[in-house]
Design an enzyme around this catalytic site. Structure first.
Site, PDB file in Angstrom:
ATOM      1  N   CYS A   1      76.751  45.713 143.780  1.00 55.63           N
ATOM      2  CA  CYS A   1      75.533  46.410 144.186  1.00 55.63           C
ATOM      3  C   CYS A   1      75.847  47.910 144.214  1.00 55.63           C
ATOM      4  O   CYS A   1      76.945  48.323 144.558  1.00 55.63           O
ATOM      5  CB  CYS A   1      74.987  46.023 145.549  1.00 55.63           C
ATOM      6  SG  CYS A   1      74.565  44.290 145.681  1.00 55.63           S
TER       7      CYS A   1
ATOM      8  N   ARG B   1      77.164  48.110 138.515  1.00 55.20           N
ATOM      9  CA  ARG B   1      77.581  47.410 139.737  1.00 55.20           C
ATOM     10  C   ARG B   1      76.722  46.179 140.046  1.00 55.20           C
ATOM     11  O   ARG B   1      77.024  45.413 140.953  1.00 55.20           O
ATOM     12  CB  ARG B   1      77.517  48.364 140.938  1.00 55.20           C
ATOM     13  CG  ARG B   1      78.358  49.605 140.768  1.00 55.20           C
ATOM     14  CD  ARG B   1      78.209  50.512 141.959  1.00 55.20           C
ATOM     15  NE  ARG B   1      78.785  49.922 143.139  1.00 55.20           N
ATOM     16  CZ  ARG B   1      80.057  50.033 143.500  1.00 55.20           C
ATOM     17  NH1 ARG B   1      80.883  50.715 142.757  1.00 55.20           N
ATOM     18  NH2 ARG B   1      80.490  49.463 144.604  1.00 55.20           N
TER      19      ARG B   1
ATOM     20  N   TRP C   1      73.455  42.938 142.781  1.00 56.97           N
ATOM     21  CA  TRP C   1      74.169  41.789 142.210  1.00 56.97           C
ATOM     22  C   TRP C   1      74.105  40.729 143.294  1.00 56.97           C
ATOM     23  O   TRP C   1      74.776  40.832 144.318  1.00 56.97           O
ATOM     24  CB  TRP C   1      75.614  42.172 141.889  1.00 56.97           C
ATOM     25  CG  TRP C   1      76.372  41.128 141.149  1.00 56.97           C
ATOM     26  CD1 TRP C   1      76.381  40.932 139.792  1.00 56.97           C
ATOM     27  CD2 TRP C   1      77.238  40.133 141.700  1.00 56.97           C
ATOM     28  NE1 TRP C   1      77.195  39.872 139.472  1.00 56.97           N
ATOM     29  CE2 TRP C   1      77.737  39.355 140.626  1.00 56.97           C
ATOM     30  CE3 TRP C   1      77.647  39.801 142.990  1.00 56.97           C
ATOM     31  CZ2 TRP C   1      78.609  38.298 140.799  1.00 56.97           C
ATOM     32  CZ3 TRP C   1      78.526  38.737 143.175  1.00 56.97           C
ATOM     33  CH2 TRP C   1      78.996  38.004 142.074  1.00 56.97           C
TER      34      TRP C   1
ATOM     35  N   ASN D   1      75.465  47.443 150.355  1.00 57.31           N
ATOM     36  CA  ASN D   1      76.396  46.880 149.382  1.00 57.31           C
ATOM     37  C   ASN D   1      77.487  46.184 150.182  1.00 57.31           C
ATOM     38  O   ASN D   1      78.123  46.808 151.029  1.00 57.31           O
ATOM     39  CB  ASN D   1      76.998  48.012 148.525  1.00 57.31           C
ATOM     40  CG  ASN D   1      78.193  47.555 147.715  1.00 57.31           C
ATOM     41  OD1 ASN D   1      78.250  46.413 147.280  1.00 57.31           O
ATOM     42  ND2 ASN D   1      79.147  48.451 147.510  1.00 57.31           N
ATOM     43  N   GLY D   2      77.676  44.873 149.924  1.00 58.55           N
ATOM     44  CA  GLY D   2      78.708  44.133 150.656  1.00 58.55           C
ATOM     45  C   GLY D   2      78.171  42.772 151.082  1.00 58.55           C
ATOM     46  O   GLY D   2      77.164  42.301 150.556  1.00 58.55           O
TER      47      GLY D   2
ATOM     48  N   GLU E   1      94.258  39.132 127.346  1.00 59.72           N
ATOM     49  CA  GLU E   1      93.241  40.171 127.470  1.00 59.72           C
ATOM     50  C   GLU E   1      92.199  40.039 126.350  1.00 59.72           C
ATOM     51  O   GLU E   1      91.000  40.202 126.569  1.00 59.72           O
ATOM     52  CB  GLU E   1      93.908  41.562 127.451  1.00 59.72           C
ATOM     53  CG  GLU E   1      92.965  42.745 127.452  1.00 59.72           C
ATOM     54  CD  GLU E   1      92.045  42.824 128.677  1.00 59.72           C
ATOM     55  OE1 GLU E   1      92.201  42.040 129.623  1.00 59.72           O
ATOM     56  OE2 GLU E   1      91.142  43.676 128.642  1.00 59.72           O
TER      57      GLU E   1
ATOM     58  N   LYS F   1      88.246  39.495 127.071  1.00 60.61           N
ATOM     59  CA  LYS F   1      87.267  40.450 126.541  1.00 60.61           C
ATOM     60  C   LYS F   1      86.191  39.713 125.761  1.00 60.61           C
ATOM     61  O   LYS F   1      85.005  39.957 125.936  1.00 60.61           O
ATOM     62  CB  LYS F   1      88.014  41.438 125.637  1.00 60.61           C
ATOM     63  CG  LYS F   1      87.492  42.798 125.537  1.00 60.61           C
ATOM     64  CD  LYS F   1      87.946  43.762 126.602  1.00 60.61           C
ATOM     65  CE  LYS F   1      87.670  43.316 127.983  1.00 60.61           C
ATOM     66  NZ  LYS F   1      88.294  44.039 129.025  1.00 60.61           N
TER      67      LYS F   1
ATOM     68  N   GLU G   1      83.852  37.477 128.062  1.00 60.37           N
ATOM     69  CA  GLU G   1      82.954  38.131 129.016  1.00 60.37           C
ATOM     70  C   GLU G   1      81.770  38.818 128.349  1.00 60.37           C
ATOM     71  O   GLU G   1      80.689  38.868 128.938  1.00 60.37           O
ATOM     72  CB  GLU G   1      83.688  39.096 129.952  1.00 60.37           C
ATOM     73  CG  GLU G   1      84.264  40.328 129.316  1.00 60.37           C
ATOM     74  CD  GLU G   1      85.036  41.197 130.296  1.00 60.37           C
ATOM     75  OE1 GLU G   1      84.615  41.324 131.445  1.00 60.37           O
ATOM     76  OE2 GLU G   1      86.066  41.754 129.898  1.00 60.37           O
TER      77      GLU G   1
ATOM     78  N   HIS H   1     102.374  21.402 122.587  1.00 63.87           N
ATOM     79  CA  HIS H   1     102.497  20.571 123.789  1.00 63.87           C
ATOM     80  C   HIS H   1     101.139  20.097 124.302  1.00 63.87           C
ATOM     81  O   HIS H   1     101.023  19.688 125.449  1.00 63.87           O
ATOM     82  CB  HIS H   1     103.264  21.335 124.871  1.00 63.87           C
ATOM     83  CG  HIS H   1     104.660  21.672 124.454  1.00 63.87           C
ATOM     84  ND1 HIS H   1     105.642  20.709 124.296  1.00 63.87           N
ATOM     85  CD2 HIS H   1     105.227  22.843 124.082  1.00 63.87           C
ATOM     86  CE1 HIS H   1     106.751  21.288 123.878  1.00 63.87           C
ATOM     87  NE2 HIS H   1     106.530  22.588 123.732  1.00 63.87           N
TER      88      HIS H   1
ATOM     89  N   LYS I   1      80.859  45.336 137.564  1.00 62.34           N
ATOM     90  CA  LYS I   1      82.128  45.993 137.264  1.00 62.34           C
ATOM     91  C   LYS I   1      83.070  46.033 138.463  1.00 62.34           C
ATOM     92  O   LYS I   1      84.257  45.806 138.330  1.00 62.34           O
ATOM     93  CB  LYS I   1      81.871  47.418 136.784  1.00 62.34           C
ATOM     94  CG  LYS I   1      83.143  48.094 136.341  1.00 62.34           C
ATOM     95  CD  LYS I   1      82.878  49.200 135.395  1.00 62.34           C
ATOM     96  CE  LYS I   1      84.161  49.724 134.817  1.00 62.34           C
ATOM     97  NZ  LYS I   1      84.813  48.748 133.932  1.00 62.34           N
TER      98      LYS I   1
HETATM   99  C1  F6R Z   1      87.297  42.784 132.566  1.00 67.71           C
HETATM  100  C2  F6R Z   1      87.165  43.551 133.781  1.00 67.71           C
HETATM  101  C3  F6R Z   1      87.545  42.912 135.056  1.00 67.71           C
HETATM  102  C4  F6R Z   1      88.356  43.894 135.930  1.00 67.71           C
HETATM  103  C5  F6R Z   1      88.631  43.273 137.300  1.00 67.71           C
HETATM  104  C6  F6R Z   1      89.447  44.180 138.182  1.00 67.71           C
HETATM  105  O1  F6R Z   1      86.885  43.508 131.451  1.00 67.71           O
HETATM  106  O2  F6R Z   1      86.745  44.678 133.760  1.00 67.71           O
HETATM  107  O3  F6R Z   1      88.259  41.737 134.845  1.00 67.71           O
HETATM  108  O4  F6R Z   1      89.531  44.207 135.268  1.00 67.71           O
HETATM  109  O5  F6R Z   1      87.423  42.968 137.940  1.00 67.71           O
HETATM  110  O6  F6R Z   1      88.765  45.357 138.463  1.00 67.71           O
HETATM  111  P1  F6R Z   1      89.529  46.631 138.994  1.00 67.71           P
HETATM  112  O7  F6R Z   1      90.428  47.078 137.905  1.00 67.71           O
HETATM  113  O8  F6R Z   1      88.452  47.630 139.291  1.00 67.71           O
HETATM  114  O9  F6R Z   1      90.291  46.216 140.216  1.00 67.71           O
END
Ligand code: F6R
Length: 606
Positions: free
Chosen positions: A2, A27, A74, A100-101, A480, A484, A487, A503, A601
């Site tokens: 949020c 957010r 969110w 937010n929270g 990674e 990517k 998501e 395996h 994010k």
């Molecule tokens: C993936 C992504 C998330 C963040 C994760 C940690 O593309 O962005 O997996 O890496 O939520 O976030 P931070 O780095 O802000 O602690």
């Protein structure tokens, strides 16, 4: 999650708040709303859907006010709907709040207030806040905020307006970020700096339990005893442009393309922090010789950066490294003590699980070092030592440039530690640093291949599932690549260590399965090629990302070349291809790349 914003000043708050919300949309984006201080109470407009739906509702609006608050949501408690959107207003219509929270004791509070005849209209945890505030209010909003926060359990960043106190905006936080921006024409509260950058680069970072009282002429800070607190504003160095899309179709593509520059900036800063040639002074006096082991803990992509770093630290420093998901570490009663260095990696510096992991480590006496992108964030402030990544504001939900910046900081740290421990001579360390410094230029040559990668990716939207394989450090970066892809493109994907296929996993490979194989590790070239042959002989098609290939295996093997570099640093190059591949798969599917479904994010709730 949020995003919240508030403004009090001499300009019309409505466009300022809506534009600020755009910068916070990463957010949360399932609903949005605003409340303006009006002549007869609050003017509240709330709308389910993305911010553009709210903008449509507001199109042609004549609403105007010198003060207002806004929110992009969110959902955690209560479905995304108009009624559950923020701001929430108490049933007397006197106090409006953005939150937010998560309020963990909201059920008890709601029950207590309901018994006193207060009617709730939403299913959210947040609505208890304005209801409680109206219940306590007796003419002093500062006092009310103290009482409200004493009653709340959980985490919050809050903005309050009260009909009886025109021209005063109040903010408070606990375990969720909140900044206060001060400008010539008015003052702001916001979840993050980009929301205010177009107005000011002077910000205060609010600490937990501090209360900010904003008017158009200034900001005062108080503690929970209502004693004044003196704070110093900080100057943000991020440019206004860095938080704008600037002609790119998506922030994600812009941020991918920025990587050579941010790698250069971050490497320079990391090297200047004296890992080399004086590694004893690394990271503000931190001495690796004091530790028996390193633990890296983080979430999501930041965790993947930690997995890459484990290979680098162990190989160069010969010191044991554990990598833990922060959400697991915090509850596992970890074996750490004062001879353990716990490294926290986080773009936002506000991820709830990483914060909890840091606090758990500190409570057991471990020394903590954070690698963070956002200045003033909780993790950057609370860790014993902090190294900043200089990625600038990252807006796309899927991280790219911050991840690359984390990698180069971790590599540089590992080289510095290795020299300090006598595992590398200073000359060897310098050579390693030069390899790291070559990464930005090599990244540029990969970005030049964008058209070919785009063309290949456009043919991959048909796949229901894509596998990523690699060995050793290539396996780390395969994780990674897989994250990517899933998501942003919503295609199922898994990452496997190449040697592990036989395996069990190879049973999933059938005619026309796509396997992305990573081969930055020259030493293991023959091994990954064997894995490729194994999957191709079972009908798979392969995209190989590596330094060279011998043949195209009957047209089944496509190839993207990455420049040669020390294998320990090659993830920084393969990941660029993986990012572009995922981006173009998602783009060709016509998806909302910067705001993938269900994701936000900054994961500031558990
Ligand atoms: C993936 C992504 C998330 C963040 C994760 C940690 O593309 O962005 O997996 O890496 O939520 O976030 P931070 O780095 O802000 O602690």
């Amino acid at each position: 999650m949020c995003g919240i914003i508030g403004y009090v000043g001499s300009e019309n708050a409505l466009p300022i708040i809506v534009k600020g919300l755009k910068k916070l949309e990463y957010r949360g984006y399932d609903s949005a709303g605003i409340a303006l201080f009006g002549a007869a109470g609050f003017d509240v407009v709330k709308q389910k859907g993305t911010l553009s739906a709210l903008e449509e509702r507001l199109a042609g609006s004549t609403l105007s006010s010198f003060m207002g608050i806004g929110h992009t949501r969110w959902a955690t408690h209560g479905e995304p709907s108009d009624i559950n959107s923020h701001p929430h207003v108490g049933s007397k219509g006197r106090i409006a709040v953005v939150h937010n929270g998560i309020i963990e004791n909201y059920r008890q509070l709601r029950e207590r207030l309901t018994k006193r005849g207060i009617d709730f209209v939403s299913q959210t945890d947040s609505e208890v806040i304005p209801q409680l505030a109206e219940y306590y209010y007796d003419g002093d909003m500062l006092d009310t905020v103290v009482k409200v926060t004493n009653a709340l359990g959980g985490s919050y960043a809050l903005g309050f307006m009260c009909v009886d106190e025109p021209g005063t905006l109040i903010a408070v936080k606990k375990d969720n970020p909140l900044i206060i921006g001060v400008s010539e024409h008015g003052n702001f509260i916001a979840s993050d700096v980009p929301a205010v950058l177009r107005h000011t680069n002077k910000v205060y970072y609010l600490d937990d339990a501090e209360i900010a009282v904003l008017t158009k002429d200034g900001v005062r800070f108080y503690n929970q005893d209502k004693d004044p607190v003196t704070k110093t504003p900080e100057t943000v160095t991020w440019s206004v442009d860095s938080a704008e899309k600037g002609g790119w179709p998506h922030f994600m593509l812009k941020e991918i393309m920025e990587q050579p520059k941010i790698m250069r900036d971050t490497i320079r800063a990391a090297a200047e922090q004296a890992y080399l040639p004086n590694p004893g002074a690394a990271a503000g006096g931190l001495d690796v010789a004091n530790f028996d082991k390193l633990v890296i803990t983080a979430c999501g992509s930041a965790y993947n950066a930690g997995v890459v770093a484990k290979y680098v630290f162990e190989r160069l420093c010969r010191i044991p490294v554990e990598v833990e998901l922060a959400s697991e570490f915090r509850y596992k009663d970890p074996i750490v003590d004062e001879r353990t260095l716990v490294i926290l990696v986080s773009q936002s510096g506000e991820t709830a699980d990483t914060i909890a992991a840091m606090r758990e480590a500190k409570s057991k006496g471990a020394v903590t070092l954070s690698i963070v992108n956002v200045v003033g964030s909780t993790i950057s402030k609370e860790a014993d030592h902090c190294l900043m990544t200089l990625a600038g504001p990252e807006i796309a939900v899927a991280t790219t440039k911050a991840f690359s910046a984390q990698l180069v900081v971790l590599y540089t740290l590992a080289v510095g530690f290795a020299v300090r421990l006598g595992k590398l001579t200073p000359e060897q360390g310098q050579g390693m640093l030069e390899e790291i410094e070559s990464l930005p230029e090599k990244t540029e040559t990969i970005l030049e291949q964008v058209d070919a990668i785009q063309k290949y990716a456009s043919e991959c939207i048909v796949y229901k599932s894509i596998f990523f394989i690699g060995r050793n450090i290539d396996y780390a970066i395969a994780m990674e690549g897989s994250l990517k892809l899933k998501e942003i493109s919503y295609i199922h994907s898994e990452a496997y260590a190449g040697g592990e296929l036989k395996h069990g996993t190879i049973s999933l490979v059938e005619e026309n399965t796509l396997v992305v194989a990573i081969g930055g590790c020259e030493r293991l070239h023959g091994k990954i090629m064997s894995n490729i042959e194994q999957v191709i002989s079972r009908g798979a098609k392969v995209l190989f990302i590596g330094n060279s290939r011998e043949d195209d295996m009957g047209g089944k093997l496509s190839f993207v070349a990455i420049p040669k570099v020390n294998e320990l640093f090659s993830p920084s190059l393969s990941v660029i291809v993986l990012q572009l591949f995922s981006y173009y798969v998602a783009a060709n599917k016509g998806l909302d790349i910067d705001k993938p479904r269900n994701l936000a994010k900054s994961v500031t709730v558990e």
